[in-house]
Every structure is written in structure tokens, then in C-alpha cells.
Write a protein that holds these residues in place. Structure first.
Motif, PDB file in Angstrom:
ATOM      1  N   SER A 214       0.860  -1.174   0.000  1.00 46.61           N
ATOM      2  CA  SER A 214       0.000   0.000   0.000  1.00 46.61           C
ATOM      3  C   SER A 214       0.897   1.225   0.000  1.00 46.61           C
ATOM      4  CB  SER A 214      -0.907   0.016   1.231  1.00 46.61           C
ATOM      5  OG  SER A 214      -1.540   1.276   1.352  1.00 46.61           O
ATOM      6  N   ALA A 215       0.839   1.975  -1.095  1.00 44.26           N
ATOM      7  CA  ALA A 215       1.653   3.189  -1.181  1.00 44.26           C
ATOM      8  C   ALA A 215       1.192   4.207  -0.149  1.00 44.26           C
ATOM      9  CB  ALA A 215       1.572   3.775  -2.586  1.00 44.26           C
ATOM     10  N   GLN A 216      -0.120   4.285   0.056  1.00 40.09           N
ATOM     11  CA  GLN A 216      -0.669   5.249   1.010  1.00 40.09           C
ATOM     12  C   GLN A 216      -0.210   4.940   2.435  1.00 40.09           C
ATOM     13  OE1 GLN A 216      -4.928   5.459   1.004  1.00 40.09           O
ATOM     14  NE2 GLN A 216      -4.984   7.248   2.321  1.00 40.09           N
ATOM     15  N   ALA A 217      -0.232   3.657   2.796  1.00 37.15           N
ATOM     16  CA  ALA A 217       0.195   3.262   4.144  1.00 37.15           C
ATOM     17  C   ALA A 217       1.701   3.081   4.250  1.00 37.15           C
ATOM     18  CB  ALA A 217      -0.501   1.971   4.550  1.00 37.15           C
ATOM     19  N   ARG A 218       2.375   3.106   3.094  1.00 37.74           N
ATOM     20  CA  ARG A 218       3.821   2.882   3.044  1.00 37.74           C
ATOM     21  C   ARG A 218       4.175   1.573   3.752  1.00 37.74           C
ATOM     22  NH1 ARG A 218       4.995   8.852   4.799  1.00 37.74           N
ATOM     23  NH2 ARG A 218       4.584   9.904   2.847  1.00 37.74           N
ATOM     24  N   ARG A 219       3.472   0.524   3.342  1.00 29.92           N
ATOM     25  CA  ARG A 219       3.638  -0.772   4.006  1.00 29.92           C
ATOM     26  C   ARG A 219       3.511  -1.901   3.002  1.00 29.92           C
ATOM     27  NH1 ARG A 219       3.320  -2.285   9.628  1.00 29.92           N
ATOM     28  NH2 ARG A 219       2.824  -4.474   9.673  1.00 29.92           N
TER      29      ARG A 219
ATOM     30  N   SER B 187      -3.772   0.334  14.098  1.00 28.23           N
ATOM     31  CA  SER B 187      -4.281  -1.023  14.305  1.00 28.23           C
ATOM     32  C   SER B 187      -3.649  -1.979  13.295  1.00 28.23           C
ATOM     33  CB  SER B 187      -5.811  -1.051  14.176  1.00 28.23           C
ATOM     34  OG  SER B 187      -6.186  -0.798  12.830  1.00 28.23           O
ATOM     35  N   SER B 188      -3.913  -3.271  13.445  1.00 25.87           N
ATOM     36  CA  SER B 188      -3.401  -4.287  12.534  1.00 25.87           C
ATOM     37  C   SER B 188      -4.490  -4.722  11.568  1.00 25.87           C
ATOM     38  CB  SER B 188      -2.918  -5.519  13.311  1.00 25.87           C
ATOM     39  OG  SER B 188      -1.854  -5.162  14.150  1.00 25.87           O
TER      40      SER B 188
ATOM     41  N   PHE C 129      -9.680 -10.214  -1.361  1.00 23.64           N
ATOM     42  CA  PHE C 129      -9.839  -9.183  -0.361  1.00 23.64           C
ATOM     43  C   PHE C 129     -11.209  -8.559  -0.530  1.00 23.64           C
ATOM     44  CE2 PHE C 129      -5.303  -9.243  -1.394  1.00 23.64           C
ATOM     45  CZ  PHE C 129      -4.786  -9.522  -0.151  1.00 23.64           C
ATOM     46  N   PRO C 130     -11.783  -8.073   0.555  1.00 24.52           N
ATOM     47  CA  PRO C 130     -13.019  -7.319   0.385  1.00 24.52           C
ATOM     48  C   PRO C 130     -12.728  -6.071  -0.440  1.00 24.52           C
ATOM     49  CG  PRO C 130     -12.285  -7.307   2.688  1.00 24.52           C
ATOM     50  CD  PRO C 130     -11.343  -8.166   1.924  1.00 24.52           C
ATOM     51  N   GLU C 131     -13.752  -5.543  -1.080  1.00 31.68           N
ATOM     52  CA  GLU C 131     -13.552  -4.361  -1.925  1.00 31.68           C
ATOM     53  C   GLU C 131     -12.966  -3.211  -1.116  1.00 31.68           C
ATOM     54  OE1 GLU C 131     -16.374  -1.533  -4.533  1.00 31.68           O
ATOM     55  OE2 GLU C 131     -16.577  -3.688  -4.862  1.00 31.68           O
ATOM     56  N   THR C 132     -13.413  -3.090   0.129  1.00 33.43           N
ATOM     57  CA  THR C 132     -12.904  -2.043   1.016  1.00 33.43           C
ATOM     58  C   THR C 132     -12.573  -2.661   2.365  1.00 33.43           C
ATOM     59  OG1 THR C 132     -14.354  -0.436  -0.048  1.00 33.43           O
ATOM     60  CG2 THR C 132     -13.417   0.185   2.076  1.00 33.43           C
ATOM     61  N   THR C 133     -11.404  -2.343   2.893  1.00 30.60           N
ATOM     62  CA  THR C 133     -11.021  -2.779   4.225  1.00 30.60           C
ATOM     63  C   THR C 133     -10.777  -1.537   5.065  1.00 30.60           C
ATOM     64  OG1 THR C 133      -9.981  -4.781   3.373  1.00 30.60           O
ATOM     65  CG2 THR C 133      -9.311  -4.078   5.566  1.00 30.60           C
ATOM     66  N   TYR C 134     -11.452  -1.441   6.192  1.00 31.31           N
ATOM     67  CA  TYR C 134     -11.315  -0.285   7.068  1.00 31.31           C
ATOM     68  C   TYR C 134     -10.436  -0.647   8.251  1.00 31.31           C
ATOM     69  CZ  TYR C 134     -15.256   1.477   4.413  1.00 31.31           C
ATOM     70  OH  TYR C 134     -16.070   1.895   3.400  1.00 31.31           O
ATOM     71  N   ALA C 135      -9.603   0.290   8.664  1.00 32.00           N
ATOM     72  CA  ALA C 135      -8.749   0.064   9.815  1.00 32.00           C
ATOM     73  C   ALA C 135      -8.464   1.402  10.492  1.00 32.00           C
ATOM     74  CB  ALA C 135      -7.437  -0.590   9.397  1.00 32.00           C
ATOM     75  N   ALA C 136      -8.397   1.358  11.796  1.00 33.29           N
ATOM     76  CA  ALA C 136      -8.031   2.551  12.552  1.00 33.29           C
ATOM     77  C   ALA C 136      -6.517   2.720  12.505  1.00 33.29           C
ATOM     78  CB  ALA C 136      -8.490   2.415  14.003  1.00 33.29           C
ATOM     79  N   LYS C 137      -6.076   3.950  12.517  1.00 31.89           N
ATOM     80  CA  LYS C 137      -4.644   4.235  12.507  1.00 31.89           C
ATOM     81  C   LYS C 137      -3.976   3.542  13.689  1.00 31.89           C
ATOM     82  CE  LYS C 137      -1.341   8.005  12.416  1.00 31.89           C
ATOM     83  NZ  LYS C 137      -1.155   9.450  12.409  1.00 31.89           N
TER      84      LYS C 137
END
Length: 104
Positions: free
Chosen positions: A50-55, A93-94, A83-91
């Protein structure tokens, strides 16, 4: 959105630019192999970036082996990433993204 998929073969990144038999869908992450050959036997590992998460996260290796009798049975081998179309995560979190193989 923003995810990139790479596959490793025996811990080395697959170079798909010069390989017309293998293809990685950047929409789904699926790895496709056309006409499996003996030199395709080994361990396949998917990596999701993920470029946005840099991970970047790696899944566990999945072994591809050839059957000696040439009979594949009911399901042909297929390595997939879902993968689900969208995965939500709090900053902070794993998030767990899984890779798996189907086949017999």
C-alpha cells in the motif's frame, strides 16, 4: 484502491515482463500460470503493498508440486488472493490480508 500485488517464487520476485505464461491481476491480486512446467515447482508467496500506508505485507509460502500421474481430479490448482472491496482500519491497528491456494 492503492494496493499493489507482487508474487515471489522461491523467495525471488517473479519477473513477469518477459514471461508470457504468468500474469498477476492488479485488480484482484490473483496469480495465473498457463501450462505448468516442471520448473514452475516451488514456493509461491504473495506480497501486498500500500503506497498510502507505506507498508508491504507477505503471505505464507504456498508450495506448487506436480502430480506424477497427470490426473488433476475435480479441481485444478489455482493460487488466489481475495480481499473485500474495502477494508477499514483505525490508525495504528493491525490488518490481516490473506493469500491462499485452491486445488487438489
Amino acid at each position: 484502491p492503492g494496493l499493489s500485488y507482487t508474487w515471489l517464487f522461491n523467495a525471488t520476485t517473479l519477473d513477469l515482463e518477459e514471461d508470457s505464461r504468468r500474469f498477476v491481476s492488479q485488480a484482484t491480486g490473483n496469480l495465473y500460470l498457463a501450462k505448468v512446467e516442471p520448473w514452475d515447482v516451488g514456493n509461491y508467496t504473495c506480497a501486498v503493498s500500500s503506497a498510502q500506508a507505506r507498508r508491504r505485507v507477505w503471505g505464507p509460502p504456498t508450495a506448487l508440486t506436480l502430480r506424477g500421474d497427470g490426473v488433476m481430479g475435480e479441481y485444478e490448482p489455482k493460487i488466489e488472493v481475495r480481499f473485500p472491496e474495502t477494508t477499514y482500519a483505525a490508525k495504528g491497528s493491525s490488518v490481516r490480508l490473506e493469500c491462499f491456494a485452491l486445488g487438489k
